[in-house]
Scaffold this motif. Structure first.
Motif: not given
Length: 446
Positions: A186-198
């Motif tokens: 099992v690998v956990v992927v936290v996606n959409k880092c580009d949407e983190m502020a700023p």
């Protein structure tokens, strides 16, 4: 120059043929090559574990089977495209299990890159009828699919209640292990880092420290939930799958409108902006997590063909630099000039084969000579100068050979880098010469 249309798979097949015939090629080397050197060449090349595994993997790889679980909008399709480095997630569904889960074949033309079981989180699933629960239904589907790795996808900017999904995945991995007697990585992927502020910073190289710190905080938050629920994972990583696409004629296109394009444009979409963050690290993590060797190799072939070729070429350079250093330790001046030339010629031939070219040792020699000046005079004079260092042995035993060994290794390294530039990177001969000189200078400074 090399044919740019040559499939990398064909290059690897050419390399495999060359590898298989390497023993015969070494046996047919000129009589001037000592038997001890022939044995060293054969044992080092054919006996190299990493090289042997890669060659075996060329014939015995298969598309990896990936089980994706994540809520709607978490970016599963974008992750698939990011992993492959091309727009492949617009594929049609090839077969269905039952409701709420579909198996996709992600393809690049006729080549299957990977098989993906796309499911909804347990919190979003519904049972078909009263005879089977949603959990049981999905567990049956996953066992039927027999995945090589499971990816739990989470959103970097929306901290949804993922406890139920984590608990579900925990149950799945336990049941899968009990039924199949195999661990489900099992690998956990936290996606959409580009949407983190700023949010204005989309290019990963421009991420400010405050953005990176916030991303790391989210990872720690999710890691705490996972640990609290007792789900054993192989790794967790935060990524961005952001890619903006453009048609072959340079027109940028929104992802939502891609399906409306002519099929030719869809098949030939190009990357207009690459906002991917830590995708290469994710590939390394997945490759390490997958237990099946054929699936591991399949992941390499699916998502990093160019890297496979580059890694293989660099590995060959390392092998041959070591062989050159060993040969140069002989205490007899000038005797190994020709041997080193042959060794470097074999290296150039192997690198050339990765580009789809099957060149002779004579052609390889010409390439090497061209790196040293007109008719190779400059290169030969440098080799003679190298041999002169061995005369130091008369005053200080061993000192001359040590110097010569270092020069031989660095010279082979420089030749290998020039061959990569010319045969694999499609550089001109003048550019390859500059690469050769740069590599020599780097070796002198280290």
């Amino acid at each position: 120059m090399k044919d740019n249309k040559m499939k990398i798979e064909q290059r690897l097949q050419n390399m495999k043929k060359f590898y298989i015939k390497a023993g015969e090629m070494i046996d047919k080397l000129p009589d001037a090559i000592p038997e001890k050197t022939r044995t060293l060449l054969k044992d080092t090349i054919l006996g190299d574990k990493d090289l042997k595994n890669l060659m075996e993997g060329i014939d015995s790889h298969r598309p990896p089977r990936i089980f994706l679980i994540g809520r709607t909008g978490v970016g599963k399709s974008s992750l698939i495209n990011a992993l492959c480095g091309s727009y492949v997630a617009n594929v049609s569904d090839t077969r269905s299990c039952t409701e709420n889960a579909k198996i996709f074949e992600c393809k690049d033309k006729d080549r299957v890159l990977m098989e993906i079981l796309d499911t909804r989180g347990i919190a979003e699933s519904e049972s078909l009828d009263n005879t089977i629960t949603a959990e049981e239904m999905l567990i049956n589907q996953i066992n039927e699919f027999s995945p090589d790795v499971a990816i739990l996808m989470l959103n970097c900017t929306h901290r949804d209640d993922v406890n139920s999904d984590v608990q579900f995945l925990k149950k799945v991995t336990k049941t899968y292990s009990e039924i199949n007697k195999l661990k489900l990585p099992v690998v956990v992927v936290v996606n959409k880092c580009d949407e983190m502020a700023p949010t204005r910073y989309k290019n990963p190289v421009e991420y400010p420290e405050i953005k990176v710190n916030k991303i790391n905080e989210v990872v720690q938050y999710y890691k705490g939930i996972i640990m609290k629920n007792g789900l054993k994972i192989d790794n967790i990583i935060a990524v961005s799958s952001l890619i903006d696409w453009q048609t072959p004629d340079g027109m940028e296109i929104d992802v939502e409108n891609i399906d409306n394009l002519p099929q030719y444009d869809i098949d030939n979409l190009q990357i207009a902006f690459d906002g991917r963050y830590r995708i290469e690290e994710l590939l390394d993590i997945l490759e390490e997590a997958i237990l099946d060797f054929e699936a591991q190799m399949g992941l390499r072939m699916a998502s990093r063909l160019n890297e496979v070729v580059d890694r293989l070429a660099k590995h060959l350079i390392k092998i041959f630099s070591g062989i050159s250093a060993t040969v140069a330790l002989t205490p007899i001046p000038v005797s190994d000039i020709y041997i080193l030339l042959i060794i470097q010629s074999v290296l150039v031939s192997l690198i050339a084969s990765l580009s789809g070219r099957d060149i002779s040792l004579e052609t390889s020699k010409e390439f090497i000579f061209s790196m040293g000046g007109i008719a190779g005079a400059g290169y030969v004079f440098r080799l003679v100068a190298q041999q002169a260092t061995k005369f130091l042995n008369a005053v200080w035993p061993g000192s001359g050979s040590a110097v010569s060994s270092a020069i031989a290794a660095s010279g082979t390294l420089a030749i290998g880098k020039a061959a990569i530039a010319y045969y694999l990177d499609d550089k001109t001969m003048d550019e390859a010469k500059r690469k050769f000189e740069e590599a020599k200078k780097e070796n002198q400074e280290t």
